[in-house]
Design an enzyme around this catalytic site. Structure first.
Site, PDB file in Angstrom:
ATOM      1  N   ASP A   9       0.874  -1.155   0.000  1.00 42.54           N
ATOM      2  CA  ASP A   9       0.000   0.000   0.000  1.00 42.54           C
ATOM      3  C   ASP A   9       0.923   1.220   0.000  1.00 42.54           C
ATOM      4  O   ASP A   9       2.086   1.128   0.408  1.00 42.54           O
ATOM      5  CB  ASP A   9      -0.886  -0.018   1.252  1.00 42.54           C
ATOM      6  CG  ASP A   9      -1.778   1.194   1.335  1.00 42.54           C
ATOM      7  OD1 ASP A   9      -2.307   1.618   0.296  1.00 42.54           O
ATOM      8  OD2 ASP A   9      -1.955   1.721   2.446  1.00 42.54           O
ATOM      9  N   ASP A  11       0.054   5.028   0.787  1.00 42.66           N
ATOM     10  CA  ASP A  11      -0.113   6.001   1.857  1.00 42.66           C
ATOM     11  C   ASP A  11      -0.196   5.310   3.213  1.00 42.66           C
ATOM     12  O   ASP A  11      -1.028   4.425   3.421  1.00 42.66           O
ATOM     13  CB  ASP A  11      -1.384   6.812   1.609  1.00 42.66           C
ATOM     14  CG  ASP A  11      -1.437   8.079   2.436  1.00 42.66           C
ATOM     15  OD1 ASP A  11      -0.436   8.399   3.097  1.00 42.66           O
ATOM     16  OD2 ASP A  11      -2.479   8.755   2.419  1.00 42.66           O
ATOM     17  N   ARG A  49     -11.893   7.514  -3.021  1.00 37.28           N
ATOM     18  CA  ARG A  49     -12.290   8.919  -2.938  1.00 37.28           C
ATOM     19  C   ARG A  49     -13.808   9.082  -2.861  1.00 37.28           C
ATOM     20  O   ARG A  49     -14.323   9.812  -2.012  1.00 37.28           O
ATOM     21  CB  ARG A  49     -11.740   9.679  -4.138  1.00 37.28           C
ATOM     22  CG  ARG A  49     -11.914  11.194  -4.050  1.00 37.28           C
ATOM     23  CD  ARG A  49     -11.445  11.861  -5.338  1.00 37.28           C
ATOM     24  NE  ARG A  49     -10.110  11.411  -5.686  1.00 37.28           N
ATOM     25  CZ  ARG A  49      -9.588  11.495  -6.901  1.00 37.28           C
ATOM     26  NH1 ARG A  49     -10.299  12.011  -7.893  1.00 37.28           N
ATOM     27  NH2 ARG A  49      -8.365  11.066  -7.155  1.00 37.28           N
TER      28      ARG A  49
END
Length: 214
Positions: A9, A11, A49
């Protein structure tokens, strides 16, 4: 070695842009008059998002059209991208670059598996653009974590079977995505305390011992 590839991953594992996300979402929420704090922001970790936007809009006092939602998401992302312009290689986590270089020297395939559509920008700003053998991110998936698609595609991109790959994650949704993809996982940060994590990392460099089978 047990694993032939490692999928990271981005972030919260390779680097940390949580504060930039928070600032961008907070700016949008404040403009819309929606209450937003660090606790709500925490629910957005590892989430796409649009799914993050839906969480924020839970506290909005009216229904939004799909067009409005897409405009809100674009507004947030534009702010976030501006903030990412502040990033430098110094934003990499402690021991990340050295550990990645060691893993690559052992012949392991390395890939990114991130729900972010800004992975390319982040990798460029942190000096890692082109370093990984493949990048699977929000630009080539249709389902976000905890669905395993992002990791399944990452494994496919580096030509490995799921059981040959280890996923490194900092979020519960990411650990579940790894399990759904049929892959072992190593949890770091908060994810290190999850029962879903096959390995628990205190620091990024602990990956070296995992790969060595110790």
């Amino acid at each position: 070695m047990k694993y032939k590839g490692i999928i990271f991953d981005l972030d919260g594992v390779i680097c940390h842009t949580d504060q930039y996300h928070y600032q961008a979402w907070k700016k949008l929420a404040d403009r819309l008059g929606i209450y937003f704090d660090e606790t709500i922001n925490h629910r957005l970790r590892g989430v796409s998002r649009m799914a993050s936007l839906e969480i924020i809009l839970e506290k909005y006092d009216r229904e939004c059209t799909q067009e409005e939602k897409e405009a809100f998401a674009t507004e947030k992302n534009s702010c976030y991208q501006q903030l990412l312009g502040q990033m430098t290689p110094d934003d990499l986590g402690e021991g990340v670059k050295e550990t990645l270089e060691w893993l690559k020297s052992q012949g392991l395939k390395l890939a990114i598996g991130s729900s972010s559509k800004n992975a390319g920008i982040i990798l460029e700003r942190t000096g890692l653009y082109g370093f990984f053998d493949a990048v699977s991110d929000g630009n080539n998936i249709t389902k976000s974590k905890p669905d395993g698609e992002v990791f399944e595609k990452a494994a496919r991109f580096i030509g490995l079977a799921p059981e040959s790959c280890l996923v490194v994650e900092d979020a519960q949704a990411g650990l579940q995505a790894a399990a759904n993809a049929g892959m072992d996982s190593a949890g770091i940060g908060e994810a290190a305390g999850s029962d879903l994590a096959v390995y628990r990392l205190e620091r990024f460099s602990d990956l070296i011992e995992v790969v060595k089978g110790r």
